[in-house]
Design an enzyme around this catalytic site. Sequence first.
Site, PDB file in Angstrom:
ATOM      1  CG  HIS A 152      38.028  14.713  67.957  1.00 32.55           C
ATOM      2  ND1 HIS A 152      37.682  14.033  69.008  1.00 32.55           N
ATOM      3  CD2 HIS A 152      38.236  14.159  66.870  1.00 32.55           C
ATOM      4  CE1 HIS A 152      37.729  12.822  68.506  1.00 32.55           C
ATOM      5  NE2 HIS A 152      37.847  12.531  67.325  1.00 32.55           N
ATOM      6  CE  LYS A 173      43.981  41.713  42.615  1.00 33.37           C
ATOM      7  NZ  LYS A 173      43.677  41.217  41.229  1.00 33.37           N
ATOM      8  CD  GLU A 192      39.352  33.682  42.547  1.00 28.89           C
ATOM      9  OE1 GLU A 192      39.916  34.511  43.242  1.00 28.89           O
ATOM     10  OE2 GLU A 192      39.601  33.228  41.514  1.00 28.89           O
TER      11      GLU A 192
HETATM   12  O1  PA5 Z   1      41.546  32.505  39.716  1.00 31.81           O
HETATM   13  C1  PA5 Z   1      42.201  33.700  39.453  1.00 31.81           C
HETATM   14  O2  PA5 Z   1      42.340  34.175  38.189  1.00 31.81           O
HETATM   15  C2  PA5 Z   1      43.095  34.312  40.404  1.00 31.81           C
HETATM   16  O3  PA5 Z   1      42.445  33.757  41.705  1.00 31.81           O
HETATM   17  C3  PA5 Z   1      44.453  34.638  40.168  1.00 31.81           C
HETATM   18  O4  PA5 Z   1      44.711  33.116  40.115  1.00 31.81           O
HETATM   19  C4  PA5 Z   1      44.896  35.289  41.295  1.00 31.81           C
HETATM   20  O5  PA5 Z   1      44.353  36.516  41.721  1.00 31.81           O
HETATM   21  C5  PA5 Z   1      46.311  35.748  41.006  1.00 31.81           C
HETATM   22  O6  PA5 Z   1      46.574  36.249  39.907  1.00 31.81           O
HETATM   23  P1  PA5 Z   1      47.735  36.335  38.851  1.00 31.81           P
HETATM   24  O7  PA5 Z   1      48.281  35.171  38.559  1.00 31.81           O
HETATM   25  O8  PA5 Z   1      47.344  37.451  37.866  1.00 31.81           O
HETATM   26  O9  PA5 Z   1      49.025  37.139  39.871  1.00 31.81           O
END
Ligand code: PA5
Length: 444
Positions: A305, A419, A284
């Site tokens: 393996h 989303k 990310e």
């Molecule tokens: O790193 C990030 O910001 C995202 O991966 C969030 O952790 C994930 O989408 C979950 O979001 P939230 O904590 O707002 O539910």
Amino acid sequence: MLSINVSHAKSFLSYPYEEVLRPRLERAQRELLNGGGKGDDFIGWVRLPAQYDRAEYARILAAAKKIQGDSKALVVIGIGGSYLGARGVIECLCSPNYNLKKKDTPNVYFIGNGLSSAALREVMELIGDDDFSVNVISKSGTTTEPAVAFRFFRERLEQKCGKAGAAQRIYATTDAHKGALKSLADAEGYEEFVVPDNVGGRYSVLTAVGLLPIAVAGVDTDALLAGAREMEALCEIADYTNPAWQYAAMRHELYRSGKKIELLACFEPSFRFMAEWWKQLYGESEGKEGKGLFPASVDFTADLHSMGQYIQQGERTLLETVVRFAADPDQLTVPHDDVNGDGLNFLEGKTMDFINRQAMDGTLLAHVEGGVPNLIVSAGERNARTLGELIYFFEFSCGLSGYLLGVNPFDQPGVEAYKKNMFALLGKPGYEEAGEALRAKLSK
Ligand code: PA5
């Protein structure tokens, strides 16, 4: 203290990359520590271990103690950065079989990290009539997966303990000011913990997001934070004695030289969810603007393996980072067998760690020979302190790497695409038109 060995990757680069990168690393370092770089409103995690809010931390420990005293299970509801770190630490230090073990701490179930009905139902069945608490974690407070799961578990808890009783067993970890979860928690009187404004989800494991579930499982969070603090101090050094510099520089140059995939490998199966956490952190943070190493993970020796063939001889776009732990103190040794029908008496008396280590070295030499540069992260003994070091090391290296790549390592604009489509297809108010357009596309 954690160290990194990049000597098995250096032969893949024929120029003095460290000198070339030095000024850019100095700048990235300054920007991480002092701001001024992309996304610098999200660098709160950099000083977090040393400056963690002591009052909040004391409340986390008190809540963990209460949960240990009144619950046989803790249901941890969250996804992505609100989930993977806690699971990674608990599995790595307490075992992937933690819930099956005899212990005096509650079982910990992770849910709300997907939309499977079967997964939800299974956790409900596993809990049965046991007393349980819920830690719902969402920084935004609006993420669909955990919100839906929370609805189920809240209802269940309210049926079991009544509304007021349930409120005593629900802990909400969310934004300090906004979001649906924050409003709900305020309205219902749940105990609340804060994800600081300047800490993004995937950098939040050392906040209440990770610390509460980790403490409930009995992990020494003082030691975890102490390890992170030690690494924080080391990461302030602006030269190549800083292991984060070595890691960020090497993986950046390997990427520029044509490597596209970074495999994170470990010879301890309990590391699996730490690798999942690492994948999110790097995926990310770097995977944007058409750039970034694709982070993948392998469990060795099991995956030798299954994936070993590809790693040895498939497309040569891989680099491998191997996390090595020192031997666990309580080592099994191979027993003697008079008959020696399996021909294994040559291993008699050897520890499993000795055998594992020969596998590590054999794999290292084979993979390097096969064209896969190897970086070795030596993490020391597997315990809370060393894991704290490792977490901070990977976070800081990730910040440096993102800046070297020229991206904002603290946003995730690409996550919104699915989303929006999902909301449109689900008929969420405000998305009606988009929904029709998407349905038309799907029916083609
Ligand atoms: O790193 C990030 O910001 C995202 O991966 C969030 O952790 C994930 O989408 C979950 O979001 P939230 O904590 O707002 O539910």
